[in-house]
Design a protein around this motif. Structure first.
Motif, PDB file in Angstrom:
ATOM      1  N   ALA A   1       1.133  -4.614  -8.298  1.00  0.00           N
ATOM      2  CA  ALA A   1       2.239  -3.954  -9.002  1.00  0.00           C
ATOM      3  C   ALA A   1       3.438  -3.734  -8.085  1.00  0.00           C
ATOM      4  CB  ALA A   1       1.761  -2.615  -9.580  1.00  0.00           C
ATOM      5  N   HIS A   2       3.189  -3.453  -6.845  1.00  0.00           N
ATOM      6  CA  HIS A   2       4.289  -3.183  -5.915  1.00  0.00           C
ATOM      7  C   HIS A   2       4.709  -4.421  -5.133  1.00  0.00           C
ATOM      8  CE1 HIS A   2       2.739   0.876  -6.718  1.00  0.00           C
ATOM      9  NE2 HIS A   2       3.963   1.299  -6.430  1.00  0.00           N
ATOM     10  N   GLY A   3       4.046  -5.524  -5.402  1.00  0.00           N
ATOM     11  CA  GLY A   3       4.479  -6.765  -4.793  1.00  0.00           C
ATOM     12  C   GLY A   3       3.796  -7.076  -3.472  1.00  0.00           C
ATOM     13  N   LEU A   4       4.284  -8.131  -2.821  1.00  0.00           N
ATOM     14  CA  LEU A   4       3.710  -8.649  -1.594  1.00  0.00           C
ATOM     15  C   LEU A   4       3.848  -7.669  -0.433  1.00  0.00           C
ATOM     16  CD1 LEU A   4       2.378 -11.107  -0.227  1.00  0.00           C
ATOM     17  CD2 LEU A   4       4.683 -11.977   0.251  1.00  0.00           C
ATOM     18  N   VAL A   5       4.902  -6.873  -0.459  1.00  0.00           N
ATOM     19  CA  VAL A   5       5.124  -5.926   0.638  1.00  0.00           C
ATOM     20  C   VAL A   5       3.978  -4.917   0.723  1.00  0.00           C
ATOM     21  CG1 VAL A   5       6.650  -4.121   1.521  1.00  0.00           C
ATOM     22  CG2 VAL A   5       7.621  -6.185   0.467  1.00  0.00           C
ATOM     23  N   MET A   6       3.544  -4.413  -0.416  1.00  0.00           N
ATOM     24  CA  MET A   6       2.450  -3.451  -0.446  1.00  0.00           C
ATOM     25  C   MET A   6       1.155  -4.071   0.066  1.00  0.00           C
ATOM     26  SD  MET A   6       1.625  -0.361  -1.118  1.00  0.00           S
ATOM     27  CE  MET A   6       0.212   0.669  -1.534  1.00  0.00           C
ATOM     28  N   ALA A   7       0.860  -5.295  -0.370  1.00  0.00           N
ATOM     29  CA  ALA A   7      -0.354  -5.971   0.082  1.00  0.00           C
ATOM     30  C   ALA A   7      -0.321  -6.205   1.586  1.00  0.00           C
ATOM     31  CB  ALA A   7      -0.508  -7.303  -0.659  1.00  0.00           C
ATOM     32  N   SER A   8       0.819  -6.598   2.106  1.00  0.00           N
ATOM     33  CA  SER A   8       0.951  -6.816   3.548  1.00  0.00           C
ATOM     34  C   SER A   8       0.784  -5.516   4.317  1.00  0.00           C
ATOM     35  CB  SER A   8       2.312  -7.439   3.854  1.00  0.00           C
ATOM     36  OG  SER A   8       2.463  -8.664   3.171  1.00  0.00           O
ATOM     37  N   ALA A   9       1.329  -4.421   3.759  1.00  0.00           N
ATOM     38  CA  ALA A   9       1.218  -3.121   4.423  1.00  0.00           C
ATOM     39  C   ALA A   9      -0.244  -2.658   4.498  1.00  0.00           C
ATOM     40  CB  ALA A   9       2.061  -2.081   3.683  1.00  0.00           C
ATOM     41  N   LEU A  10      -1.006  -2.877   3.422  1.00  0.00           N
ATOM     42  CA  LEU A  10      -2.418  -2.498   3.420  1.00  0.00           C
ATOM     43  C   LEU A  10      -3.204  -3.314   4.439  1.00  0.00           C
ATOM     44  CD1 LEU A  10      -3.085  -2.084  -0.421  1.00  0.00           C
ATOM     45  CD2 LEU A  10      -2.970  -0.264   1.303  1.00  0.00           C
ATOM     46  N   LEU A  11      -2.938  -4.610   4.496  1.00  0.00           N
ATOM     47  CA  LEU A  11      -3.614  -5.448   5.477  1.00  0.00           C
ATOM     48  C   LEU A  11      -3.248  -5.040   6.897  1.00  0.00           C
ATOM     49  CD1 LEU A  11      -5.410  -7.893   6.082  1.00  0.00           C
ATOM     50  CD2 LEU A  11      -3.368  -9.345   5.901  1.00  0.00           C
ATOM     51  N   PHE A  12      -1.981  -4.736   7.098  1.00  0.00           N
ATOM     52  CA  PHE A  12      -1.518  -4.298   8.421  1.00  0.00           C
ATOM     53  C   PHE A  12      -2.198  -2.983   8.817  1.00  0.00           C
ATOM     54  CE2 PHE A  12       1.534  -1.944  11.077  1.00  0.00           C
ATOM     55  CZ  PHE A  12       1.633  -2.826  12.145  1.00  0.00           C
ATOM     56  N   LEU A  13      -2.345  -2.058   7.871  1.00  0.00           N
ATOM     57  CA  LEU A  13      -3.005  -0.782   8.140  1.00  0.00           C
ATOM     58  C   LEU A  13      -4.471  -0.995   8.517  1.00  0.00           C
ATOM     59  CD1 LEU A  13      -2.893   2.323   8.137  1.00  0.00           C
ATOM     60  CD2 LEU A  13      -3.482   2.260   5.702  1.00  0.00           C
TER      61      LEU A  13
END
Length: 509
Positions: A237-249
């Protein structure tokens, strides 16, 4: 010196360790037997009484020529370990034992019967016991009475540096002689700084394995996949940025975990040479020390993962003979000599400590030509597609095909890199053989003294013998209480024959 009992802390430790082992038995008793409270109390009293009697019957004694350890209640056992037979001394000191000058020690002998037969463990003894053992190991003619007199003086003056007190007792002329000898044989100490430890943790090859372990643990707590589904939906829902942030975390959590673990294990890591012994110390909460006789070192291994090679760093380990697996829970039979050091300086630093194992200058280069790389890449792809082919025969999904293609590229690259790294170099004047290989994209360089080689074999198929003039060289050395094979594959036959002939000549002298 009369037989002495261990410190009362040893009884507490023994009760805790045995108590853990009894948990399974207690669970069985609860399931199959219905005991009354007074019966449980009686069983506990009997067990506690046994532990106290066992503690009271265990003693240690330092004599003029040996260490004596007595234990057992019904089956009484007395073990004698002469000082000249001591090979390695392992020390372990938790932070709460340091104010009391207490520690646990394990003493390895030169036998081959395993830990129980060739090791004496002394739980919770005064630190001066270790000092006396090291002194007697280095010089059996040193009178025990003089060493104990130094200990008594140190305890009376509350000074823990027994070496300084011992030197002060020597005549001035002898002090000057010993000082000159010490300076002439002194080696530069190696101390790991905190930035190097952080770099070591962040470039650890096991990070990938830890990633999948943590992923598996998180999956264990999410049987229905609801958490993953919720996270995936939110990320979508929040796009690729959110998915990348979760992976980075997730990666950051993994890095933090690895850094904390590495700092706890290797904090204050240092190596220094004392009286033909290498003293390796490490640990934050539990300070571990390994006093290692140089004669027990079978080879030195320099490792470089691909990322450390890009950064110009390497790690140094040793293959040793020990009945306690090096007393190193992380490296088992390969105690770490240098967690992180600049690759260009590694050989020279280790040569200063172990000139009979590592040459002063190492001009070993990789293989010449592409035959080894092409052959190893081909072999890897062939083995991969034996399994991948069967899977793709039944599974025609896009992700399976993509995964097979990615694995093929990775396996081919790993085989190519392995072929580039594989090489051997013989330093005939120093009597040192250098074998270089790669495993899972980590370059491994072994420095092996010729007199430590247990066996050497040349392996060759009919195809290699007649068509390509290639062969495999396999070197066997002792490691832990067993043997380890170090191999270099698809070498030129002329190189292998030269090394093998030198090996035969060395042992025919």
């Amino acid at each position: 010196m009369k037989p002495k009992h261990f410190h009362p802390f040893a009884l507490i430790e023994h009760i805790i360790l045995d108590g853990k082992a009894l948990v399974v038995s207690l669970i069985s008793l609860i399931v199959f037997f219905h005991l009354k409270p007074w019966q449980w109390a009686l069983a506990f009293i009997l067990w506690l009484g046994y532990e106290i009697i066992d503690y009271a019957m265990s003693t240690y004694q330092l004599t003029e020529s040996e260490l004596v350890f007595s234990s057992g209640i019904i089956n009484r056992k007395v073990r004698h370990l002469p000082y000249q037979k001591i090979q390695n001394i392992h020390e372990s000191q938790w932070f709460f034992l340091k104010p009391f000058q207490l520690e646990k020690i394990s003493v390895d002998s030169a036998g081959h019967g395993g830990e129980k037969e060739n090791q004496i463990q002394l739980p919770i003894v005064p630190s001066w016991v270790t000092w006396v053992l090291k002194e007697k190991q280095a010089n059996q003619s040193e009178p025990l009475a003089e060493l104990l007199a130094v200990v008594d003086k140190g305890l009376a003056s509350k000074q823990a540096d027994f070496n300084a007190l011992q030197e002060a007792e020597k005549p001035l002329a002898e002090q000057l002689t010993r000082s000159a000898a010490s300076e002439s044989s002194s080696r530069e100490d190696y101390i790991v700084q905190l930035p190097a430890l952080l770099l070591y943790a962040m470039t650890a090859p096991e990070l990938v394995a830890q990633f999948f372990v943590l992923w598996g643990i998180s999956s264990h707590f999410d049987h229905d996949g609801k958490i993953y589904q919720t996270v995936f939906s939110e990320a979508t829902a929040h796009g690729l940025v959110m998915a990348s942030a979760l992976l980075f975390l997730f990666i950051i959590v993994l890095f933090v975990f690895n850094i904390v673990k590495t700092v706890i294990v290797y904090y204050g890591f240092s190596v220094k040479q004392e009286k033909q012994q290498l003293l390796i110390q490490r640990g934050l909460f539990e300070r571990r020390s390994l006093s290692l006789a140089e004669s027990r070192i079978q080879s030195v291994q320099v490792n470089q993962s691909w990322i450390r090679r890009l950064l110009g760093y390497a790690s140094v380990r040793m293959l040793i003979i020990t009945d306690r697996n090096g007393d190193d829970d992380v490296t088992k039979s390969q105690p770490t000599l240098m967690p992180m050091v600049k690759a260009k300086e590694a050989t020279k630093l280790v040569h200063d400590w172990l000139p009979k194992i590592v040459p002063e200058e190492d001009d070993l280069s990789g293989s010449a030509g592409y035959y080894q790389s092409l052959t190893m890449a081909r072999n890897g792809i062939f083995l991969l597609w034996i399994f991948a082919g069967w899977i793709l025969y039944f599974v025609h999904l896009w992700w399976a095909i993509t995964l097979a293609a990615l694995l093929t590229v990775l396996v081919a690259a790993n085989g190519w890199y392995k072929g580039i790294c594989t090489a051997v170099q013989l330093y005939a004047d120093e009597g040192i053989l250098v074998v270089q290989d790669a495993r899972f994209s980590t370059k491994e360089t072994f420095y092996i003294p010729m007199d430590k080689i247990q066996a050497m074999s040349v392996q060759q198929s009919i195809w290699l013998a007649h068509s390509n003039k290639r062969a495999h060289l396999v070197v066997t050395v002792r490691s832990d209480n067993f043997s380890s094979d170090i191999s270099a594959r698809y070498l030129k036959l002329s190189e292998v024959e030269k090394v093998y002939q030198e090996y035969k000549t060395f042992y025919s002298k």
